[in-house]
Design an enzyme around this catalytic site. Structure first.
Site, PDB file in Angstrom:
ATOM      1  N   LYS A  80       0.836  -1.198   0.000  1.00 43.67           N
ATOM      2  CA  LYS A  80       0.000   0.000   0.000  1.00 43.67           C
ATOM      3  C   LYS A  80       0.875   1.253   0.000  1.00 43.67           C
ATOM      4  O   LYS A  80       1.875   1.312   0.720  1.00 43.67           O
ATOM      5  CB  LYS A  80      -0.916  -0.014   1.221  1.00 43.67           C
ATOM      6  CG  LYS A  80      -1.907   1.154   1.288  1.00 43.67           C
ATOM      7  CD  LYS A  80      -2.784   1.026   2.514  1.00 43.67           C
ATOM      8  CE  LYS A  80      -3.762   2.178   2.646  1.00 43.67           C
ATOM      9  NZ  LYS A  80      -4.624   2.048   3.838  1.00 43.67           N
ATOM     10  N   SER A 156      -9.335   2.326   3.255  1.00 40.72           N
ATOM     11  CA  SER A 156      -8.415   2.999   2.368  1.00 40.72           C
ATOM     12  C   SER A 156      -7.457   2.054   1.644  1.00 40.72           C
ATOM     13  O   SER A 156      -6.684   2.499   0.789  1.00 40.72           O
ATOM     14  CB  SER A 156      -7.598   4.025   3.171  1.00 40.72           C
ATOM     15  OG  SER A 156      -6.829   3.395   4.177  1.00 40.72           O
ATOM     16  N   SER A 180      -9.749   0.112   7.398  1.00 40.17           N
ATOM     17  CA  SER A 180      -9.179   0.246   6.058  1.00 40.17           C
ATOM     18  C   SER A 180      -8.676  -1.025   5.404  1.00 40.17           C
ATOM     19  O   SER A 180      -8.373  -1.015   4.221  1.00 40.17           O
ATOM     20  CB  SER A 180      -8.060   1.286   6.072  1.00 40.17           C
ATOM     21  OG  SER A 180      -8.582   2.574   6.232  1.00 40.17           O
TER      22      SER A 180
END
Length: 465
Positions: A80, A156, A180
């Site tokens: 990420k 996210s 997330s």
């Protein structure tokens, strides 16, 4: 032979051991999948084919010499784009960060994977500074859900979830400050766990403080166990990091959950849930009785929704993220992020400490609850994936993502392990998730229960064909 991009990490490792597949072939397969599919999904903000193939060739050479660096040597993994990665920019979905760097340090989890010889595929998309529960940003645009590209994969860690779902890397590192990893796992039908805070070391320290966890995103529980084992353990840069567990997560417990005390809360005492999702989750919870558990409906007594207190902590953290930016840079931010930063900057120290006190009370309540119950089951999400590019579903009375994530952020407040198990589909073919929550430090029990469920009721994986 199946496309190597569709194999799990566990299957890849077995193929490496058998000599039927090499790390180079696996890397080539996922890179080809990215070329084919990512223009539609927009899961990656950085792909470095040359570096990926170099890492894969090194892994293949080590295997040929019998000198592998660790259990994940040669396995493709995505990272990420909020986690520092040496040699690659970490732009956090923002136009306000200089790509020139320098980028000379790995975050702890990335460093452990590099040490083990994992093959880095690229950086996955995130909303700007990972601030919301969907994935779109001013830098790379909108990320989409492979199950239905008109919908969001959540956030996210939406890019990580889309990458795993679509076979663009079997393993992904995500982060979770309010849901997330669990939000996108629920929306994309993948497995994840937000482990106990500190289980995976984190550096640099998150501006969102001790709400933020690092977590694995995978297609199976076994793959998540492999990834957890690789990245757990102390790191001197994280003063809150826990020691590694006594028993590896890969050594999952038995299928039989006889005697396990399980509470099922359909709404935590305050949340509204779509009836179709509620029915699927209730059926999944009931199935735990067939695995030997004693399941009964019980709310944990949280004392109502903690969204206001969570928002004080979260929005204040967002204000911290951008405090160094010039007015010109702030004008380029995601408008929603700019709004919550302005709100977060207005909170007083007393308001912040009041929210922290509520957090501690919530932790006390959950600690006592887990003296009676080993696990808590809830829906992961009260709704299915909705239109991509929106923070909230159309018609929402609230403009903020926290209005539709009532089952995730409470367990960031309490720092407990919480996993998402795929447990069905809506009539529109969108995934539904069951959340499995354990007491702090009971990560192994959560993983054992999830593994037992998966073995008994394996879930349907995404297939473009």
């Amino acid at each position: 032979m199946a496309d190597a991009a569709d194999l799990t990490a566990t299957e890849l490792l077995a193929a490496y051991e058998a000599g039927t597949l090499s790390p180079v072939e696996a890397a080539e397969a996922v890179l080809a999948r990215i070329v084919r599919d990512d223009p539609e999904y927009n899961a990656f903000c950085l792909v470095d084919e040359e570096t990926t193939l170099d890492m894969a060739r090194d892994a293949a050479g080590r295997r040929a010499r019998g000198a592998t660096l660790g259990p994940l040597d040669g396995v493709p993994v995505s990272i990420k784009d909020v986690l520092l990665t040496r040699g690659w920019p970490t732009l956090r979905g923002s136009t306000t960060i200089d790509p020139a760097g320098p980028w000379d340090e790995d975050s702890p989890a990335v460093a452990r994977l590099r040490e083990q010889g994992a093959v880095f595929v690229g950086k996955t998309t995130t909303p700007e500074f990972a601030w919301k529960g969907v994935t779109d940003n001013p830098l790379t645009g909108v990320t989409r859900n492979p199950w239905d590209t008109s919908t969001t994969p959540g956030g996210s860690s939406g890019g990580a979830a889309a990458a795993v779902t679509a076979g663009m890397a079997p393993l992904a590192l995500g982060t979770d400050g309010g849901g997330s990893v669990r939000i996108p796992a629920a929306f994309t039908g993948t497995f994840t766990i937000k482990p106990t805070y500190g289980r995976i070391p984190h550096y640099p320290a998150s501006p969102f403080g001790t709400l933020a966890h690092t977590g694995p995103m995978t297609n199976t529980v076994a793959d998540a166990a492999l990834l957890l084992d690789a990245v757990c353990g102390a790191d001197g840069r994280d003063w809150s990091a826990l020691p590694p567990p006594d028993v590896p997560f890969a050594d999952a417990g038995p299928d039989d959950l006889t005697g396990l005390r399980v509470a099922f809360s359909p709404d935590l005492g305050f949340a509204e849930v779509d009836p179709e999702i509620a029915a699927s989750v209730a059926a999944a919870a009931e199935f735990f009785t067939e695995l030997g558990a004693k399941v009964e409906q019980a709310d944990p007594g949280m004392g109502g929704d903690c969204v206001e207190e969570f928002e004080v902590l979260w929005f204040a953290g967002a204000a911290k993220v951008i405090e160094h930016l010039s007015p010109e840079d702030r004008a380029r931010l995601d408008p929603g992020l700019r709004e919550i930063c302005e709100q977060g900057a207005r909170y007083s120290a007393v308001e912040y400490l009041t929210a922290t006190a509520r957090r501690m009370e919530l932790g006390r309540r959950m600690g006592l609850f887990h003296e009676r119950y080993d696990l808590l089951l809830t829906p992961t999400m009260p709704i299915a994936a909705f239109e991509a590019g929106r923070e909230v579903p159309e018609g929402s009375p609230s403009p903020r993502w926290t209005s539709w994530t009532p089952f995730t952020y409470p367990f960031n407040m309490t720092q407990q392990p919480a996993a998402n198990l795929p447990c069905g589909f809506t009539s529109d073919g969108l995934p539904i998730g069951l959340q499995v929550v354990g007491a702090r430090h009971a990560d192994a029990l959560v993983m054992t229960a999830c593994a037992a469920y998966e073995r008994a009721r394996p879930w349907k994986r995404f297939s473009r064909g």
